[in-house]
Design a protein around this motif. Structure first.
Motif, PDB file in Angstrom:
ATOM      1  N   THR A  58       0.824  -1.203   0.000  1.00 42.04           N
ATOM      2  CA  THR A  58       0.000   0.000   0.000  1.00 42.04           C
ATOM      3  C   THR A  58       0.862   1.259   0.000  1.00 42.04           C
ATOM      4  O   THR A  58       0.600   2.219  -0.731  1.00 42.04           O
ATOM      5  N   LEU A  61       2.444   1.654  -3.463  1.00 41.92           N
ATOM      6  CA  LEU A  61       1.471   2.187  -4.422  1.00 41.92           C
ATOM      7  C   LEU A  61       1.196   3.669  -4.171  1.00 41.92           C
ATOM      8  O   LEU A  61       1.025   4.451  -5.113  1.00 41.92           O
ATOM      9  N   LEU A  62       1.163   4.057  -2.905  1.00 36.58           N
ATOM     10  CA  LEU A  62       0.929   5.455  -2.571  1.00 36.58           C
ATOM     11  C   LEU A  62       2.073   6.336  -3.071  1.00 36.58           C
ATOM     12  O   LEU A  62       1.849   7.425  -3.610  1.00 36.58           O
ATOM     13  N   GLU A  63       3.312   5.846  -2.905  1.00 37.94           N
ATOM     14  CA  GLU A  63       4.461   6.607  -3.378  1.00 37.94           C
ATOM     15  C   GLU A  63       4.432   6.741  -4.903  1.00 37.94           C
ATOM     16  O   GLU A  63       4.735   7.802  -5.462  1.00 37.94           O
ATOM     17  N   ARG A  64       4.054   5.642  -5.570  1.00 33.92           N
ATOM     18  CA  ARG A  64       3.958   5.685  -7.026  1.00 33.92           C
ATOM     19  C   ARG A  64       2.871   6.660  -7.470  1.00 33.92           C
ATOM     20  O   ARG A  64       3.035   7.393  -8.460  1.00 33.92           O
ATOM     21  N   TYR A  65       1.777   6.665  -6.761  1.00 33.95           N
ATOM     22  CA  TYR A  65       0.686   7.580  -7.088  1.00 33.95           C
ATOM     23  C   TYR A  65       1.129   9.031  -6.909  1.00 33.95           C
ATOM     24  O   TYR A  65       0.853   9.884  -7.759  1.00 33.95           O
ATOM     25  N   ARG A  66       1.839   9.304  -5.820  1.00 33.55           N
ATOM     26  CA  ARG A  66       2.314  10.663  -5.581  1.00 33.55           C
ATOM     27  C   ARG A  66       3.306  11.091  -6.667  1.00 33.55           C
ATOM     28  O   ARG A  66       3.268  12.230  -7.149  1.00 33.55           O
ATOM     29  N   ALA A  68       3.475   9.883  -9.731  1.00 37.42           N
ATOM     30  CA  ALA A  68       2.741  10.080 -10.981  1.00 37.42           C
ATOM     31  C   ALA A  68       1.987  11.403 -10.972  1.00 37.42           C
ATOM     32  O   ALA A  68       1.927  12.107 -11.988  1.00 37.42           O
ATOM     33  N   THR A  69       1.419  11.759  -9.830  1.00 39.45           N
ATOM     34  CA  THR A  69       0.694  13.029  -9.722  1.00 39.45           C
ATOM     35  C   THR A  69       1.644  14.211  -9.919  1.00 39.45           C
ATOM     36  O   THR A  69       1.328  15.169 -10.647  1.00 39.45           O
ATOM     37  N   SER A  72       2.622  14.443 -13.548  1.00 33.19           N
ATOM     38  CA  SER A  72       1.515  14.977 -14.336  1.00 33.19           C
ATOM     39  C   SER A  72       1.435  16.490 -14.205  1.00 33.19           C
ATOM     40  O   SER A  72       1.215  17.204 -15.192  1.00 33.19           O
TER      41      SER A  72
END
Length: 255
Positions: A58, A61-66, A68-69, A72
């Motif tokens: 988890t 995934l959170l680090e990857r999401y951050r 990616a954000t 972007s």
């Protein structure tokens, strides 16, 4: 954590029950209870490990999401900058097209002037002292060819005319030397600006001066040969510039 707590409670309960049973029964019951408690504890440990693994996944995934954000957001800013740059380039292209159209119209207006300037330069060369004839005629021929070439824009044509004028101006500010033919004889010709032309045989004899009025070479006293030789050395940059004492042709009267 709840399973570990339950396993500890089960072990405590087994210990309490063990004291209330007969000896043989106590041993069998205690062993079974211990096995059950150990299995429960192992299950609890395995479950906790899975929970920890899920927590790690988890967080990853959170680090990857951050990440990616953030990427972007950076791409959006970059795209905005590109759009602004594109708008500026479109405006600049439109401005250049307008300037080119104006230049084409100006070129049409300037063409008569450029033709007159070229004709005047050709007449000047024809009436000037006879030096560097091939070079000067070739420059004029190239200039006339450029004026008639539609692929050469007006600005370039005008630049070449001014350049040709500048070359002619520079001829009058320096010494020049070239090897020419006088009759059947090859001589070294010294040009002193646009004031006069002098000639000397390769062996240093037969000094001459150009008579512009008669358009011929006139002989000079042999004593002038030394000064002409010195001038030839200066023109070839074989010696430092110095004062030259040479006869000057008589000024021509206006026609």
């Amino acid at each position: 954590m709840d399973r570990l707590k339950a396993a500890r409670q089960a072990l405590a309960l087994v210990a309490l029950l063990g004291g209330a049973l007969p000896a043989g029964a106590q041993s069998d019951s205690l062993g079974k209870a211990l096995d059950a408690a150990q299995q429960t504890q192992r299950a609890a440990v395995a479950s906790q490990q899975r929970v920890d693994q899920l927590d790690d996944q988890t967080r990853a995934l959170l680090e990857r999401y951050r990440a990616a954000t953030w990427q972007s957001q950076q791409l959006n800013v970059y795209a905005q900058q590109l759009n602004e740059l594109l708008a500026q380039q479109v405006t600049e292209i439109q401005s250049l097209r307008t300037q080119l159209a104006d230049l084409d119209r100006a070129g049409e207006d300037l063409m008569p002037l450029m033709l007159r300037m070229t004709d005047s330069l050709a007449q000047f060369v024809a009436l000037d002292l006879p030096f560097l004839g091939d070079e000067r005629r070739e420059r004029l021929a190239n200039l006339k060819q450029a004026l008639g070439d539609p692929q050469v824009n007006a600005g370039e044509k005008f630049r070449r005319i001014l350049e040709a004028y500048q070359v002619e101006i520079d001829y009058g500010r320096a010494l020049g030397v070239e090897r020419v033919e006088i009759g059947q004889e090859t001589v070294d010709m010294l040009r002193v600006g646009r004031v006069a032309l002098y000639a000397l045989a390769p062996d240093g004899s037969r000094p001459r001066i150009w008579n512009a009025a008669a358009k011929q070479w006139d002989a000079l006293p042999r004593g002038e040969a030394a000064a002409i030789r010195e001038g030839l050395k200066m023109a070839r940059e074989l010696t430092a510039a110095n004062l030259l004492q040479l006869p000057v042709p008589a000024a021509r009267s206006a026609p």
